[in-house]
Enzyme design. Structure first.
Site, PDB file in Angstrom:
ATOM      1  N   ASP A 193      -2.894 -11.829   5.857  1.00 45.69           N
ATOM      2  CA  ASP A 193      -3.953 -12.440   6.661  1.00 45.69           C
ATOM      3  C   ASP A 193      -5.266 -12.381   5.880  1.00 45.69           C
ATOM      4  O   ASP A 193      -5.984 -13.379   5.725  1.00 45.69           O
ATOM      5  CB  ASP A 193      -4.059 -11.633   7.975  1.00 45.69           C
ATOM      6  CG  ASP A 193      -4.928 -12.310   9.016  1.00 45.69           C
ATOM      7  OD1 ASP A 193      -5.412 -13.413   8.759  1.00 45.69           O
ATOM      8  OD2 ASP A 193      -5.119 -11.703  10.096  1.00 45.69           O
TER       9      ASP A 193
ATOM     10  N   ASP B   9      -7.205 -15.516   3.253  1.00 51.19           N
ATOM     11  CA  ASP B   9      -8.562 -16.022   3.496  1.00 51.19           C
ATOM     12  C   ASP B   9      -9.421 -15.849   2.252  1.00 51.19           C
ATOM     13  O   ASP B   9     -10.240 -16.701   1.914  1.00 51.19           O
ATOM     14  CB  ASP B   9      -9.224 -15.282   4.668  1.00 51.19           C
ATOM     15  CG  ASP B   9      -8.997 -15.992   5.996  1.00 51.19           C
ATOM     16  OD1 ASP B   9      -7.964 -16.679   6.118  1.00 51.19           O
ATOM     17  OD2 ASP B   9      -9.843 -15.864   6.902  1.00 51.19           O
TER      18      ASP B   9
ATOM     19  N   LYS C 268       0.885  -1.163   0.000  1.00 51.85           N
ATOM     20  CA  LYS C 268       0.000   0.000   0.000  1.00 51.85           C
ATOM     21  C   LYS C 268       0.930   1.222   0.000  1.00 51.85           C
ATOM     22  O   LYS C 268       0.830   2.124   0.841  1.00 51.85           O
ATOM     23  CB  LYS C 268      -0.924  -0.049   1.232  1.00 51.85           C
ATOM     24  CG  LYS C 268      -2.037   0.968   1.242  1.00 51.85           C
ATOM     25  CD  LYS C 268      -3.147   0.686   0.244  1.00 51.85           C
ATOM     26  CE  LYS C 268      -4.165   1.806   0.234  1.00 51.85           C
ATOM     27  NZ  LYS C 268      -5.172   1.692  -0.838  1.00 51.85           N
TER      28      LYS C 268
END
Ligand code: NAD
Length: 355
Positions: A246, A250, A190
């Site tokens: 993380d 998922d 980012k």
């Protein structure tokens, strides 16, 4: 081959039992010792990661981990919550590299929420940095909490940070993994908003110069989240920080049909590792005998490959899992019309039979 078995909470206990059953049917000599971790350890010892459990994990060649956590512990002060056990194990064992392969099995193409043509043949590897970033930032800007919350507080903050060596070592892991695959790395950051991730991007680019045979590109995390559901097969190896990894892993997990299918490995510099399913303790289905044990069984296969040097046994397990899927056996999370619904224990037994 010494394995520390830490089932933890919720479905952790049910799924680890099936992975142990599979390991015990490989005709290999393992020394397995089980210990409490997470909420289960808190209940008995007042701490989610007791000294004895940590010692066992440190002395083992590998750790087979289930999952920790339950909503009933949400009121505890943070250091006592079950999830601290997994953070403590990662930190104490130096497990900085988290491998999360997202592979779509042919038989499960219909279980994905995406169109079959988008995910058929999907095989990507997300490499998440695991011991830095905002999850380990110091100082943790938390006031002393009451019941785990902050009544009357005006602010709370966490600090995002990465050091050069932390970024360099995970970048090397990613480039080396890519060399064994299709030689492409996407570094997710980012950098447009966060200084930490401009630094990340610079250091990954520098390390990349040592791997001229590997193609490197950079992507902002919001775009990566979008591309993962738009055209996931465009990715090969994705490397990113702890928090973005993380979330993205998922997301990638669900592409493949169910989070109950996805294994993971967390390794330190000497290939000692902790192996666990990508999912949590699933309190909503715990004790019902319906959890999918395949992510944990496939994690055991990764353990054999990465930490115990038993490639042939790892392949045996992976082949057995493909076989039971081809037989049409499905736990509830991957069930579809025309397949046979089985329980957690029945799925474990089917894998043993297929070995
Ligand atoms: P979760 O992964 O436990 O569950 C999310 C959803 O997926 C639930 O509906 C659950 O039933 C389903 N699911 C998960 N694993 C499954 C399996 N093997 N078979 C079938 N369905 C499965 O995430 P959550 O509900 O957000 O968190 C529950 C608890 O787990 C929380 O306390 C959380 O902190 C903890 N957690 C622990 C870990 C870990 O131990 N490494 C990781 C993530 C979450």
């Amino acid at each position: 081959m010494k394995i520390a078995v830490l089932p933890g909470d919720g479905i952790g206990v049910e799924i680890v039992a099936e992975a142990v059953k599979v390991l015990n049917n490989l005709d290999l000599n393992f020394e397995m010792e089980t210990a409490l971790v997470g909420g289960a350890a808190y209940e008995t010892y007042g701490h989610p990661l007791p000294e004895a459990t940590l010692k066992l994990a440190k002395e083992a060649d590998a750790v087979l981990f289930g999952a920790v956590g339950d909503w009933k512990y949400d009121k505890l002060d943070r250091p006592l919550r079950p999830e601290q056990a997994i953070l403590g194990l990662r930190k104490n064992l130096g497990l900085f590299a988290n491998f999360r392969p997202a592979i779509c099995y042919e038989e499960l193409v219909d279980a994905s929420s995406l169109k079959p043509e988008l995910i058929a043949g999907l095989d990507i590897l997300i490499i998440r940095e695991l011991t830095g970033d905002i999850y380990f930032g110091q100082p943790r800007g938390r006031r002393v909490a009451t019941d785990g919350h902050f009544p009357g507080a005006e602010e709370a903050f966490d600090t995002m940070r990465y050091s050069r060596p932390e970024i360099e070592r995970i970048a090397h892991v990613a480039f080396q993994a890519a060399r064994k695959r299709s030689k492409r790395v996407t570094s997710v950051d980012k950098a447009n908003v966060l200084e930490t991730f401009q630094f990340w991007k610079d250091v990954v680019t520098e390390v990349g110069q040592q791997y001229p045979d590997v193609e490197l590109d950079h992507m902002y995390v919001d775009n990566a989240a979008m591309q993962l559901v738009r055209a996931p097969k465009k990715f090969d190896v994705v490397v990113t920080g702890n928090m973005f990894g993380d979330i993205l892993s998922d997301e990638a997990a669900m592409l493949t049909g169910s989070i109950g299918m996805l294994p993971s490995a967390s390794l330190n510099a000497s290939n000692q590792g902790l192996y666990e399913p990508s999912h949590g303790s699933a309190p909503d289905i715990a004790g019902k005998g319906i959890a999918n044990p395949l992510a944990t069984i496939l994690s055991a296969a990764m353990m054999l490959r990465f930490s115990l040097n038993q490639e042939a046994a790892a392949v045996r397990i992976e082949t057995a899992v493909k076989k039971v899927l081809a037989q049409g056996l499905r736990t509830a999370d991957i069930f579809s019309v025309g397949t046979t619904r089985v329980t957690t224990v029945e799925m474990g037994s089917a894998v043993v039979k297929a070995l």
